[in-house]
Design an enzyme around this catalytic site. Structure first.
Site, PDB file in Angstrom:
ATOM      1  N   CYS A  18       0.836  -1.207   0.000  1.00 52.59           N
ATOM      2  CA  CYS A  18       0.000   0.000   0.000  1.00 52.59           C
ATOM      3  C   CYS A  18       0.873   1.259   0.000  1.00 52.59           C
ATOM      4  O   CYS A  18       1.544   1.558   0.986  1.00 52.59           O
ATOM      5  CB  CYS A  18      -0.903  -0.040   1.231  1.00 52.59           C
ATOM      6  SG  CYS A  18      -1.750   1.492   1.610  1.00 52.59           S
ATOM      7  N   CYS A  78       0.064   3.859   2.682  1.00 54.31           N
ATOM      8  CA  CYS A  78       0.538   3.392   3.994  1.00 54.31           C
ATOM      9  C   CYS A  78       2.008   3.755   4.204  1.00 54.31           C
ATOM     10  O   CYS A  78       2.421   4.066   5.315  1.00 54.31           O
ATOM     11  CB  CYS A  78       0.387   1.874   4.115  1.00 54.31           C
ATOM     12  SG  CYS A  78      -1.312   1.300   3.997  1.00 54.31           S
TER      13      CYS A  78
END
Length: 161
Positions: free
Chosen positions: A80, A83
């Protein structure tokens, strides 16, 4: 505690240099380097302490649910990209805080926690106090939103004391 230990190193180095005057010039060269290395180690240790890596449900209960401090829980994934931006930013914003901890949970390795907290997208951030979710957000948010969450948790923690 680590900071106190580090502060005790410099006087001992200086005392060591005063006792042995022939070694004084080498001590004067070593002391600043030792102090700098100690400070770097301490700042890394503090940062590592702030980031609690949760590997299973048992650790979650121990480090988040039973924590005396409020804990911001960051559900993330290695793949991600948002993230990869959010986690370092939260660590940076919490770096000087002793009142709030950050727990990082990899969604790939903790499917039971993902199901328990109904995480549908990453990054998902939940704020816990006394084992209860008190706030949350999903996705990449700006630093101001994170600071607002941190300030809210700090205010509630100070009111509690």
């Amino acid at each position: 505690m680590l900071k106190i230990a580090a502060e005790g190193i410099a006087p001992r180095l200086a005392a060591c240099c005063l006792i042995n005057s022939s070694a004084q010039s080498s001590c004067q060269r070593v002391a600043p380097q030792a102090a700098k290395a100690t400070q770097k180690f301490l700042s890394q240790s503090q940062m590592l302490h702030k980031k609690l890596v949760i590997k299973d449900h048992y650790e979650f209960d121990q480090k988040v649910i039973n924590s005396d401090n409020p804990v911001i829980v960051n559900f993330h994934a290695e793949w991600c990209d948002p993230c990869k931006i959010l986690t370092p930013k939260m660590l940076e914003l919490l770096e000087n805080s002793t009142e709030i901890d950050l727990a990082v949970i990899d969604v790939e390795d903790n499917l039971d926690l993902v199901e328990t907290f109904e995480v549908k997208a990453v990054p998902a951030v939940l704020a816990f106090r006394n084992g209860v979710v008190v706030d949350k957000f999903i996705g990449l948010v700006d630093a101001n939103s994170i600071e607002t969450l941190i300030d809210k948790l700090k205010r509630k923690q100070q009111q509690k004391q």
